[in-house]
Design a protein around this motif. Structure first.
Motif, PDB file in Angstrom:
ATOM      1  N   GLN A  54    -111.771 -51.998  77.489  1.00  0.00           N
ATOM      2  CA  GLN A  54    -110.749 -51.338  76.691  1.00  0.00           C
ATOM      3  C   GLN A  54    -111.064 -49.849  76.664  1.00  0.00           C
ATOM      4  N   TYR A  56    -110.227 -46.070  75.243  1.00  0.00           N
ATOM      5  CA  TYR A  56    -109.656 -45.307  74.133  1.00  0.00           C
ATOM      6  C   TYR A  56    -109.685 -43.824  74.463  1.00  0.00           C
ATOM      7  N   THR A  57    -108.711 -43.083  73.956  1.00  0.00           N
ATOM      8  CA  THR A  57    -108.833 -41.637  74.004  1.00  0.00           C
ATOM      9  C   THR A  57    -109.997 -41.266  73.098  1.00  0.00           C
ATOM     10  N   ALA A  60    -108.808 -41.356  69.461  1.00  0.00           N
ATOM     11  CA  ALA A  60    -108.544 -42.714  68.983  1.00  0.00           C
ATOM     12  C   ALA A  60    -109.852 -43.446  68.689  1.00  0.00           C
ATOM     13  N   PHE A  61    -110.862 -43.223  69.526  1.00  0.00           N
ATOM     14  CA  PHE A  61    -112.143 -43.893  69.275  1.00  0.00           C
ATOM     15  C   PHE A  61    -112.810 -43.326  68.023  1.00  0.00           C
ATOM     16  N   GLU A 123    -102.087 -47.984  72.099  1.00  0.00           N
ATOM     17  CA  GLU A 123    -103.141 -47.018  71.746  1.00  0.00           C
ATOM     18  C   GLU A 123    -104.268 -46.965  72.771  1.00  0.00           C
ATOM     19  N   THR A 124    -104.395 -48.002  73.560  1.00  0.00           N
ATOM     20  CA  THR A 124    -105.471 -48.101  74.535  1.00  0.00           C
ATOM     21  C   THR A 124    -104.886 -48.558  75.870  1.00  0.00           C
TER      22      THR A 124
END
Length: 161
Positions: A54, A56-57, A60-61, A123-124
């Protein structure tokens, strides 16, 4: 938002192209990307049963990390998230050629060899071995067998209203 699906070749060093639309999202999710030209991201490889990676930006992380750290200390749920999300994460960045370089450990985790399948998840985005995704998706599609022929996928949305 990460949407769509793509398949790219993986070379012997673990380098693969990142879909252009995904690169734009990664750039938007890293405030330093404009200056460096190399957006940061975090790849979560998770627990042993997780079959994909997965991605993430960077922002976002960080938000996800804040959510985990808000949880009550010592709970089983927080401990699992700390271990399987925060602990089993690999920060990296897009290389100068717009590619992702996956370490051997992450490629081995999901059995990635010659091709990588990318699928957006809002989101991912996820990275799969194509054959593993096909099998996982086929199992999901089997659940459609019990649904009426005119089933509307959007009926699965539960907006709480």
């Amino acid at each position: 938002m990460f949407i769509g699906e793509y398949t790219f070749k993986v070379d012997a060093k673990g380098r693969m192209s990142i879909p252009a639309l995904f690169r734009r999202e990664l750039e938007e999710g890293d405030p330093s990307a404009q200056a460096t030209g190399r957006p940061k991201m975090v790849i979560v490889y998770g627990h042993e049963k997780q079959k994909n990676l997965q991605v993430y930006t960077y922002e976002a992380f960080q938000a996800l990390t804040r959510d985990v750290l808000k949880m009550k200390r010592g709970t089983d749920a927080r401990r699992k998230l700390e271990r399987w999300v925060l602990g089993k994460a690999h920060p990296t960045e897009v290389d100068p050629d717009g590619r992702l370089v996956l370490p051997q450990k992450l490629r081995a985790k999901i059995g990635l060899e010659k091709e990588a399948y990318f699928i957006g998840a809002g989101e991912t985005f996820e990275i799969w071995k194509p054959e593993t995704f096909e099998a996982d998706n086929a199992a999901l599609e089997e659940s459609l067998d019990d649904l009426p022929d005119d089933f509307d996928t959007l009926s699965l949305l539960d907006t709480g209203e």
